[in-house]
Design a protein around this motif. Structure first.
Motif, PDB file in Angstrom:
ATOM      1  N   ARG A  77       0.829  -1.205   0.000  1.00 37.83           N
ATOM      2  CA  ARG A  77       0.000   0.000   0.000  1.00 37.83           C
ATOM      3  C   ARG A  77       0.865   1.256   0.000  1.00 37.83           C
ATOM      4  O   ARG A  77       0.525   2.252  -0.662  1.00 37.83           O
ATOM      5  CB  ARG A  77      -0.947  -0.039   1.200  1.00 37.83           C
ATOM      6  CG  ARG A  77      -1.995  -1.148   1.061  1.00 37.83           C
ATOM      7  CD  ARG A  77      -2.975  -1.198   2.202  1.00 37.83           C
ATOM      8  NE  ARG A  77      -4.048  -2.161   1.913  1.00 37.83           N
ATOM      9  CZ  ARG A  77      -5.079  -2.396   2.702  1.00 37.83           C
ATOM     10  NH1 ARG A  77      -5.207  -1.738   3.841  1.00 37.83           N
ATOM     11  NH2 ARG A  77      -5.995  -3.282   2.358  1.00 37.83           N
ATOM     12  N   ARG A  78       1.978   1.246   0.703  1.00 34.50           N
ATOM     13  CA  ARG A  78       2.877   2.416   0.672  1.00 34.50           C
ATOM     14  C   ARG A  78       3.439   2.643  -0.723  1.00 34.50           C
ATOM     15  O   ARG A  78       3.630   3.779  -1.146  1.00 34.50           O
ATOM     16  CB  ARG A  78       4.014   2.220   1.675  1.00 34.50           C
ATOM     17  CG  ARG A  78       3.591   2.300   3.136  1.00 34.50           C
ATOM     18  CD  ARG A  78       4.808   2.332   4.047  1.00 34.50           C
ATOM     19  NE  ARG A  78       4.421   2.310   5.452  1.00 34.50           N
ATOM     20  CZ  ARG A  78       4.423   1.219   6.212  1.00 34.50           C
ATOM     21  NH1 ARG A  78       4.807   0.045   5.689  1.00 34.50           N
ATOM     22  NH2 ARG A  78       4.046   1.287   7.472  1.00 34.50           N
ATOM     23  N   ARG A  79       3.702   1.571  -1.435  1.00 33.58           N
ATOM     24  CA  ARG A  79       4.290   1.697  -2.773  1.00 33.58           C
ATOM     25  C   ARG A  79       3.307   2.267  -3.796  1.00 33.58           C
ATOM     26  O   ARG A  79       3.712   2.636  -4.900  1.00 33.58           O
ATOM     27  CB  ARG A  79       4.796   0.343  -3.255  1.00 33.58           C
ATOM     28  CG  ARG A  79       6.043  -0.143  -2.535  1.00 33.58           C
ATOM     29  CD  ARG A  79       6.764  -1.185  -3.350  1.00 33.58           C
ATOM     30  NE  ARG A  79       7.254  -0.652  -4.621  1.00 33.58           N
ATOM     31  CZ  ARG A  79       7.719  -1.392  -5.611  1.00 33.58           C
ATOM     32  NH1 ARG A  79       7.763  -2.710  -5.489  1.00 33.58           N
ATOM     33  NH2 ARG A  79       8.140  -0.835  -6.731  1.00 33.58           N
ATOM     34  N   MET A  80       2.030   2.358  -3.439  1.00 34.21           N
ATOM     35  CA  MET A  80       1.065   2.966  -4.343  1.00 34.21           C
ATOM     36  C   MET A  80       1.229   4.488  -4.423  1.00 34.21           C
ATOM     37  O   MET A  80       0.685   5.128  -5.326  1.00 34.21           O
ATOM     38  CB  MET A  80      -0.366   2.643  -3.875  1.00 34.21           C
ATOM     39  CG  MET A  80      -0.782   1.183  -4.020  1.00 34.21           C
ATOM     40  SD  MET A  80      -0.883   0.647  -5.756  1.00 34.21           S
ATOM     41  CE  MET A  80       0.637  -0.298  -5.873  1.00 34.21           C
ATOM     42  N   TYR A  81       1.983   5.052  -3.479  1.00 33.68           N
ATOM     43  CA  TYR A  81       2.095   6.504  -3.379  1.00 33.68           C
ATOM     44  C   TYR A  81       3.556   6.937  -3.559  1.00 33.68           C
ATOM     45  O   TYR A  81       4.481   6.171  -3.285  1.00 33.68           O
ATOM     46  CB  TYR A  81       1.549   6.975  -2.023  1.00 33.68           C
ATOM     47  CG  TYR A  81       0.135   6.470  -1.803  1.00 33.68           C
ATOM     48  CD1 TYR A  81      -0.946   7.132  -2.373  1.00 33.68           C
ATOM     49  CD2 TYR A  81      -0.099   5.300  -1.078  1.00 33.68           C
ATOM     50  CE1 TYR A  81      -2.233   6.649  -2.217  1.00 33.68           C
ATOM     51  CE2 TYR A  81      -1.385   4.810  -0.914  1.00 33.68           C
ATOM     52  CZ  TYR A  81      -2.450   5.486  -1.497  1.00 33.68           C
ATOM     53  OH  TYR A  81      -3.725   5.005  -1.349  1.00 33.68           O
ATOM     54  N   ARG A  82       3.725   8.166  -3.982  1.00 33.77           N
ATOM     55  CA  ARG A  82       5.070   8.655  -4.310  1.00 33.77           C
ATOM     56  C   ARG A  82       5.996   8.642  -3.101  1.00 33.77           C
ATOM     57  O   ARG A  82       7.161   8.241  -3.210  1.00 33.77           O
ATOM     58  CB  ARG A  82       4.979  10.076  -4.882  1.00 33.77           C
ATOM     59  CG  ARG A  82       4.293  10.138  -6.235  1.00 33.77           C
ATOM     60  CD  ARG A  82       4.456  11.515  -6.858  1.00 33.77           C
ATOM     61  NE  ARG A  82       3.713  11.603  -8.109  1.00 33.77           N
ATOM     62  CZ  ARG A  82       3.746  12.666  -8.916  1.00 33.77           C
ATOM     63  NH1 ARG A  82       4.500  13.711  -8.597  1.00 33.77           N
ATOM     64  NH2 ARG A  82       3.041  12.677 -10.025  1.00 33.77           N
TER      65      ARG A  82
ATOM     66  N   PRO B  87      -0.270   9.374  -6.914  1.00 27.02           N
ATOM     67  CA  PRO B  87       0.049   8.018  -7.387  1.00 27.02           C
ATOM     68  C   PRO B  87       1.531   7.858  -7.715  1.00 27.02           C
ATOM     69  O   PRO B  87       2.157   8.729  -8.325  1.00 27.02           O
ATOM     70  CB  PRO B  87      -0.814   7.866  -8.635  1.00 27.02           C
ATOM     71  CG  PRO B  87      -1.930   8.831  -8.454  1.00 27.02           C
ATOM     72  CD  PRO B  87      -1.344   9.987  -7.716  1.00 27.02           C
ATOM     73  N   SER B  88       2.084   6.719  -7.318  1.00 21.91           N
ATOM     74  CA  SER B  88       3.474   6.400  -7.621  1.00 21.91           C
ATOM     75  C   SER B  88       3.603   5.911  -9.066  1.00 21.91           C
ATOM     76  O   SER B  88       2.596   5.709  -9.769  1.00 21.91           O
ATOM     77  CB  SER B  88       3.976   5.316  -6.675  1.00 21.91           C
ATOM     78  OG  SER B  88       3.283   4.093  -6.921  1.00 21.91           O
ATOM     79  N   ALA B  89       4.831   5.685  -9.477  1.00 20.64           N
ATOM     80  CA  ALA B  89       5.065   5.127 -10.814  1.00 20.64           C
ATOM     81  C   ALA B  89       4.436   3.745 -10.933  1.00 20.64           C
ATOM     82  O   ALA B  89       3.912   3.377 -11.996  1.00 20.64           O
ATOM     83  CB  ALA B  89       6.567   5.067 -11.090  1.00 20.64           C
ATOM     84  N   LEU B  90       4.456   2.973  -9.840  1.00 19.46           N
ATOM     85  CA  LEU B  90       3.848   1.640  -9.861  1.00 19.46           C
ATOM     86  C   LEU B  90       2.343   1.728 -10.060  1.00 19.46           C
ATOM     87  O   LEU B  90       1.774   1.007 -10.890  1.00 19.46           O
ATOM     88  CB  LEU B  90       4.167   0.899  -8.566  1.00 19.46           C
ATOM     89  CG  LEU B  90       3.477  -0.458  -8.376  1.00 19.46           C
ATOM     90  CD1 LEU B  90       3.877  -1.429  -9.483  1.00 19.46           C
ATOM     91  CD2 LEU B  90       3.808  -1.027  -6.993  1.00 19.46           C
ATOM     92  N   ALA B  91       1.694   2.613  -9.304  1.00 18.27           N
ATOM     93  CA  ALA B  91       0.243   2.763  -9.436  1.00 18.27           C
ATOM     94  C   ALA B  91      -0.126   3.255 -10.832  1.00 18.27           C
ATOM     95  O   ALA B  91      -1.114   2.798 -11.424  1.00 18.27           O
ATOM     96  CB  ALA B  91      -0.274   3.740  -8.385  1.00 18.27           C
ATOM     97  N   THR B  92       0.669   4.169 -11.369  1.00 13.89           N
ATOM     98  CA  THR B  92       0.397   4.680 -12.712  1.00 13.89           C
ATOM     99  C   THR B  92       0.560   3.576 -13.753  1.00 13.89           C
ATOM    100  O   THR B  92      -0.250   3.451 -14.680  1.00 13.89           O
ATOM    101  CB  THR B  92       1.333   5.855 -13.030  1.00 13.89           C
ATOM    102  OG1 THR B  92       1.151   6.878 -12.041  1.00 13.89           O
ATOM    103  CG2 THR B  92       1.031   6.430 -14.406  1.00 13.89           C
ATOM    104  N   ALA B  93       1.601   2.758 -13.591  1.00 14.24           N
ATOM    105  CA  ALA B  93       1.805   1.648 -14.524  1.00 14.24           C
ATOM    106  C   ALA B  93       0.665   0.642 -14.433  1.00 14.24           C
ATOM    107  O   ALA B  93       0.181   0.138 -15.458  1.00 14.24           O
ATOM    108  CB  ALA B  93       3.136   0.958 -14.222  1.00 14.24           C
ATOM    109  N   MET B  94       0.209   0.348 -13.210  1.00 16.11           N
ATOM    110  CA  MET B  94      -0.931  -0.561 -13.040  1.00 16.11           C
ATOM    111  C   MET B  94      -2.176  -0.004 -13.716  1.00 16.11           C
ATOM    112  O   MET B  94      -2.957  -0.745 -14.324  1.00 16.11           O
ATOM    113  CB  MET B  94      -1.188  -0.798 -11.559  1.00 16.11           C
ATOM    114  CG  MET B  94      -0.121  -1.625 -10.863  1.00 16.11           C
ATOM    115  SD  MET B  94      -0.357  -1.710  -9.068  1.00 16.11           S
ATOM    116  CE  MET B  94      -1.954  -2.534  -8.964  1.00 16.11           C
TER     117      MET B  94
END
Length: 548
Positions: free
Chosen positions: A254-259, A267-274
């Protein structure tokens, strides 16, 4: 954690409720990013049982048809065209009863957990007619004719479901009653998920080759859902949904979803890629079905479909369109897997083709280009994060005037008080603020709330979804259900004084435009402000205020 106890927020909810908006918003958004809504285990069990009921009753209705056979032989008949017809009619009935989308705790409906028929069969409840001054079907509250028409729809659906071999004549009453009810109350038309189920029922009634027409409906659902996500809103949906999913309860994920949790909750790069992968998948499903050679098994398309809807369903998104996702997946098997030889080019007669072009092309296109003109459901802009929404601000205890409305649901605090102490009630309901503000469009609220009221501490914050649920008996993410028309209907019945109720209405971002519109309205005195906000500016902001 007990079966019904939510995860408590990492702050004192009663002290939190007295803080200014920036601090309150920051705290609740940080809590959501790790805890989500804090949903108790019992709530997920409730939804699982509801899906079992949905499937079980469909099997029971199918068992009355000798052409299908008993439940024990379901493997032999579950993809039969007759079984699909009964699935569509049962899904329409299930939804219009209020048992599907918009039911239960994840839509702010606790006691009772459903609205639907508890309102639609009750004279005096609030409604939203298509033409408010239309004789017989207009007005702001439900009358005997409204109740009789709704009851007639329920009877027509049950009649078709109990028919051993439904004929076009069995589908005609449903085809006629749904739009008629929509004229009397837009809420019922949307609750029936008319853009999917009603359109398909019309194909049963009028199209000799209805399988081809039903295929076109399914393809449109997927395509427009993907198209609506071609913007900057969907990455925030991925963040909010992952932070709330029952199978993604890993703090590191869940932390990795955010910058940079907790300081930067964009949104982090991971969330944007998802989000990009999800959009591509949603557009890829209909493309894969279309590219499968006629007569060949659409294996690749089916796998993509299962990945898409499996991810959505496993996250149990707010609004809980779980049964609808089940129906769409079933349609993929019953239409494309079972009938790979049926071509879309066999959709005649011309009248049906024109009707489908309007419902599956013209209306969704209009709803994307001019979103204020059409419900996001008719535009098939499903769970894109780019929704119209509203925030209702009640001064002091002015919300108690809503008790004057006829309905089965009371103020949400009163519903929750049957299960929890005051601090838990405030903590749980306060998470709704985070759900709204963590989406891209919700970042407008730190700008708009000070325009609406001088001191938020003097007001009770309520999302329009909650107001629509207790006033109309149904809510499912459509801000047009709780815009000025509902405000006028409520004001007529509740008589708020100037300043007692202020509403912030935010519209969807139109496709290929860079702004979204807002309006601020006082229940008694009318419009206070209106304007547009830059999407680029909102992207730079944190949910609670200025950029990090």
């Amino acid at each position: 954690m007990s079966f019904l106890a939510p995860t408590p927020p990492p702050y004192d909810p009663l002290a939190w409720a007295k803080l200014p908006l920036p601090e309150r918003a920051r705290m609740v958004c940080e809590a959501w990013s790790i805890q989500g809504y804090g949903t108790p285990l019992g709530v997920f069990v409730f939804y699982a049982l509801k899906v079992a009921l949905y499937v079980g009753v469909w099997i029971a209705f199918c068992s009355v048809s000798p052409a299908l056979g008993p439940p024990s032989a379901i493997a032999a008949w579950w993809l039969h065209p007759l079984a699909f017809q009964k699935a569509i009619v049962w899904s329409l009935l299930f939804e219009v009863l209020g048992l599907g989308c918009g039911s239960g705790p994840l839509t702010g409906r606790y006691a009772p957990p459903v609205g639907g028929f508890l309102y639609f069969l009750r004279p005096g409840t609030t409604k939203l007619p298509l033409v408010p001054k239309l004789p017989l079907l207009g007005g702001r509250t439900r009358g005997a004719i409204d109740v009789l028409l709704y009851a007639a729809l329920l009877i027509a659906c049950v009649r078709a479901l109990l028919a051993p071999l439904p004929a076009p004549a069995d589908f005609l009453p449903i085809a006629a009653l749904v739009p008629l009810l929509g004229v009397a109350d837009k809420t019922i038309f949307l609750a029936a998920r008319a853009e999917h189920y009603w359109v398909t029922v019309l194909c049963f009634a009028f199209a000799p080759s209805w399988i081809a027409c039903a295929k076109a409906v399914q393809l449109a659902l997927w395509f427009w859902a993907g198209f609506s996500k071609l913007n900057h809103h969907f990455p925030t949906v991925v963040c909010v949904m992952t932070s709330n999913g029952p199978f993604t309860r890993f703090p590191w994920l869940r932390r990795r979803m955010y910058r940079s949790y907790p300081h930067d909750l964009r949104p982090s790069a991971l969330a944007t890629a998802m989000a990009h992968v999800g959009t591509a998948l949603e557009l890829g499903v209909p493309l894969a079905f279309l590219l499968t050679p006629l007569g060949a098994t659409p294996l690749v398309a089916i796998v993509l479909m299962l990945l898409l809807h499996g991810f959505i369903t496993s996250n149990v998104p707010m609004g809980v369109p779980i049964e609808w996702n089940v129906a769409v997946v079933y349609g993929g098997f019953a239409l494309f897997w079972a009938h790979p030889d049926v071509s879309l080019m066999t959709m005649a007669p011309p009248a049906i083709l024109i009707f489908l072009l309007v419902m599956l092309v013209a209306l969704p296109l209009a709803g994307n280009l001019v979103p204020e003109s059409l419900s996001f459901l008719l535009a098939m802009r499903y769970y894109a994060g780019n929704w119209a929404y509203s925030i209702w601000l009640f001064r002091g205890e002015a919300y108690r005037k809503l008790d004057r409305l006829v309905g089965s649901s009371r103020w949400v605090y009163e519903q929750l008080a049957r299960f929890y102490d005051p601090a838990t009630v405030v903590g749980l309901f306060g998470k709704v603020m985070a759900f709204r503000m963590m989406h891209l469009h919700g970042r407008a609220l730190p700008i708009l709330v000070p325009k609406a009221v001088d001191r938020l501490e003097d007001y009770e914050w309520c999302d329009g979804e909650i107001v629509a649920g207790l006033a109309l008996g149904w809510n499912f993410g459509d801000g047009h259900l709780h815009s000025e028309q509902l405000l006028a209907a409520i004001q007529e019945q509740c008589s708020f004084e100037a300043g007692e109720l202020r509403c912030i209405f935010v519209e969807s971002q139109p496709a290929f435009r860079s702004t979204l519109a807002y309006r601020i309205v006082d229940a008694k005195t009318g419009a206070l402000d209106a304007g547009r906000l830059s999407i680029a500016e909102l992207r730079a902001r944190q949910p609670w205020g200025p950029p990090a």
